[in-house]
Design a protein around this motif. Structure first.
Motif: not given
Length: 811
Positions: A416-424
């Protein structure tokens, strides 16, 4: 056995004396009114630990006072000892005080007055060095021996070799007494304390600072002052250790802050110090791969630099950008003057500057230097040089908070990092891996970057990361693997790769990862050979070789061991049987990492769904899979190798050899037992894996199943053109002798109850354990396993090379 363990066994004061005399190697000693006397030290000894250090010294001072009054010899040192603690002081620190003859002693040394205790205690409090034997045994012994040898109390130096040990003791004696400080701040306060001679700090701009208030030590951190709740531990700690560390060690010790961070937090932050010998090899590999001028030609960004030891070898610091999750790391780099000309800044790479739709917007934080933004925008040659975090999310409980790791001591929050949630969303299970999240953001941010990364080999070999390999477009340029034991604090034993890639995420030419050749370094960073790592399509993996039989509606007892019923909710998956099943094989994962612990056969269901039911049709495949996964030794280098479906012909002899090897393996946990309690009912399990008849082994009753005997003698296995190998025959013969030995005696009640030996069809697990229990008891004729072990080893050595020859593994 340690000194502390020996002292726990002491039954008298004489035992205590003798144990210390031996541990300290005392020569020329005597035992008189003074418990132990040598030319250098007088000792007062007590059994137990009830007497205070001050009380024991008061008793010893009585003898010193008498010697002083009579003009007798007084040694240079005085020591008190018991089963839990010890303390040492110089005689010269107390003789002037005793010479005043102002103390009112009691009738004898052991009958000292309260006035004497108070007077002695008030004087000696700052003069003695005390030790807890359980935790400070080595320091105590070395201090005593140094005192005898050098005539002085020499405090222990803090060095790279004992840093973690000293820190742990500081936390117990000092850290726990600092009011209002969290565990996460202990390392910063520790360094503030040790990098100070008691008055002056060795470094400017450390994150924390040691100060004094009303002649007492206090700590400053984040604009707040923290006081000690009790100063005694602080006094005792600095009576043992020398401060500050020697100048040659100071910067290096500060750079090793990572080793003092709690392990769970380190896995989130990637706080694993890259050994300088490994860094040297990395720079050699970069020069070999990118050219000797790479340090001038490439801008370098290390977005998880820690305290910067991956960059200290770089000759052009003005070309380097170094960002790290913790502001304290930046402070340490400034204090140690690490890469002064580089641009160093705090940056949470997986959360900062990420928009809600997964884009990168530097204006959100304005932390990234303008010159770095311009270099990225202009398409300059950029090398991402990183040793990122290795934490992994493996289940639903691991997906709750930020990747910073500062709110949890578990792996929660990796996904649930911001990058994993939105871009992966297209990366599949790669989003569960922190280091894969770094690669994915680099791919979006700097699509033509060159990446040189220390990491696990999962992104090359793991079946679960096939989606990532389909998206990520990179050409392998070269690299090496090194034993994970080179990195302090990493759990497990596996290869860490330093691999160099030229990415072209938006390019039209697709570069698929099928195999990579690497140099191999041992844990001392010495070259020992080469290794190829393969990426096989999922349809070629051994885990997909067997069609998994479906479950039916028949209820069974779920097991968590051979004869132990399930006890927790996660164990309840194995409650349904399958048509014609004779057992269940747990077969988790598809690599060496999991095969040793997750390859087991049971007589009933098992808690994990990562397996399959065994029936007469797939038995030959099951035993082949079992043997292939278990027969080779796991090493750090093959830890990530994937098992593949066979490419060579599997002969009947090979299949039968595998069957016999499985039947007598320690992970064949098939068993027969009654009266197993689960879900408020009593259950029985049937053993279908006994390769002998009742008559052959002298069983007292009928086996409920003779499946394995019939299977071995069936035309499917035994034809005129195929006979069992001599190696398999030898294992069967020696195994039969052990089964016969088992039935020749009746085990004692406790063993029968423990192993559930309540029916004739006991399994190999039960037979083996029962015979071992008999041997251990000494009440039965001894049974030797050596003849069996010898023939089993011969069969093992025959089968091992065939794993490679038949294509189950690639060299």
């Amino acid at each position: 056995m340690t000194l502390y363990e020996k002292l726990k066994q002491a039954r008298s004061e004489e035992d205590v004396k003798d144990i210390y005399i031996k541990a300290l190697g005392l020569k020329g000693y005597s035992k008189n009114l003074i418990d132990i006397q040598t030319k250098e030290i007088w000792f007062e000894a007590k059994d137990g630990g009830k007497n205070s250090t001050y009380a024991m010294f008061t008793q010893l001072m009585h003898y010193v006072q008498e010697a002083l009054n009579k003009g007798h010899y007084i040694p240079p040192f005085l020591c008190v000892i018991d089963t839990q603690k010890a303390a040492l002081m110089k005689s010269e620190d107390v003789i002037p005080f005793l010479a005043k003859k102002t103390i009112k002693w009691g009738k004898s040394a052991s009958s000292y007055s309260q006035e004497a205790l108070e007077a002695i205690s008030a004087h000696i409090g700052t003069h003695f060095v005390s030790f807890r034997i359980e935790t400070h045994e080595d320091e105590f012994i070395s201090t005593i021996k140094n005192a005898i040898k050098n005539g002085d109390i020499i405090r222990t130096q803090i060095t790279p070799d004992n840093l973690k040990q000293v820190f742990d003791k500081w936390v117990k004696m000092v850290g726990h007494e600092i009011k209002g400080v969290t565990q996460d701040d202990y390392a910063l306060l520790f360094f503030a304390d040790i990098m100070n001679d008691g008055t002056v700090s060795t470094h400017d701009n450390l994150p924390a600072e040691l100060l004094h208030k009303n002649n007492a030590p206090v700590f400053s951190l984040g604009g707040k002052i923290y006081e000690l709740g009790n100063r005694e531990g602080y006094r005792q700690f600095w009576a043992i250790y020398h401060r500050p560390p020697q100048a040659e060690y100071r910067n290096y010790l500060l750079e090793r802050r990572d080793s003092l961070i709690p392990l769970d937090e380190r896995s989130f932050k990637g706080a694993y110090y890259t050994p300088l010998a490994v860094v040297d090899k990395a720079y050699d590999k970069l020069a070999e791969t990118l050219g000797n001028n790479w340090q001038r030609e490439y801008m370098v960004w290390d977005m998880c630099c820690g305290v910067g030891n991956l960059e200290v070898k770089h000759s052009n610091h003005r070309n380097i950008y170094m960002s790290t999750l913790d502001e304290a790391d930046v402070d340490v780099m400034k204090a140690t003057k690490t890469c002064v000309a580089a641009q160093r800044f705090q940056y949470d790479y997986l959360n900062d500057d990420i928009t809600d739709d997964g884009r990168i917007d530097y204006s959100l934080t304005n932390k990234v230097p303008e010159s770095l933004r311009k270099a990225i925008a202009d398409g300059k040659k950029i090398l991402v040089l990183i040793n990122p975090p290795y934490a992994e999310a493996t289940n639903g409980a691991n997906t709750s908070i930020s990747s910073r790791g500062d709110e949890t001591s578990t792996k929660e929050g990796v996904a649930k990092t911001k990058f994993a949630e939105t871009a992966m969303t297209d990366y599949g299970k790669a989003s569960n891996e922190l280091f894969m999240q770094f690669i994915a953001r680099v791919a979006q941010e700097i699509p033509t970057a060159t990446i040189a990364m220390f990491s696990k080999l999962k992104y090359v070999t793991a079946p679960t990361l096939e989606d990532f390999r389909r998206i990520w477009n990179a050409k392998y340029l070269g690299g090496f693997v090194v034993d994970s034991k080179s990195f302090d604090g990493l759990k497990g034993n596996f290869p860490i790769g330093f691999l160099i890639w030229k990415t072209d995420i938006r390019g039209k030419e697709r570069m698929f990862i099928s195999e990579i050749a690497t140099e191999v370094l041992n844990k001392k960073a010495e070259p020992i050979g080469e290794k190829i790592f393969y990426s096989a399509p999922n349809n070629q993996l051994l885990s997909n070789w067997i069609e998994r039989p479906k479950t039916n509606k028949v209820e069974i007892i779920p097991l968590k061991n051979a004869i132990v019923p399930a006890t927790v909710s996660k164990d309840l998956r194995g409650t349904k049987w399958s048509n014609n099943a004779i057992g269940y094989m747990f077969s988790g994962g598809n690599d060496f990492q999991t095969s040793a612990q997750q390859t087991v056969i049971f007589s009933s269901g098992y808690s994990s769904a990562r397996g399959f039911f065994i029936n007469p049709e797939n038995l030959w495949q099951a035993v082949v899979v079992f043997t292939v996964r278990r027969i080779l030794k796991q090493t750090w280098l093959n830890d990530r190798d994937q098992f593949l479906q066979p490419t060579g012909e599997l002969t009947e002899e090979f299949k039968t050899d595998c069957l016999i090897w499985m039947l007598f393996n320690g992970s064949n946990l098939t068993a027969g037992a009654d009266e197993l309690e689960w879900n408020n009912k009593k259950w029985s399990i049937v053993n279908h894996f006994i390769p002998f008849t009742e008559e052959e082994v002298g069983a007292p009753g009928r086996f409920e199943s003779d499946f394995m005997v019939q299977y071995l003698s069936s035309t499917h296995q035994m034809t005129e053109s195929h006979q069992m190998s001599k190696e398999a025959i030898a294992v069967l013969a020696e195994g039969k002798k052990l089964w016969q030995a088992y039935f020749s005696q009746t085990d004692v009640r406790s063993v029968r109850d423990e192993l559930k030996l309540n029916r004739p069809d006991a399994g190999w697990y039960q037979v083996r354990k029962a015979l071992q229990a008999r041997n251990a008891s000494g009440d039965f004729p001894p049974i030797s396993f050596k003849p069996f072990e010898a023939v089993y080893k011969t069969l093992t050595e025959k089968l091992q090379p065939m794993v490679y020859e038949l294509g189950f593994l690639k060299v």
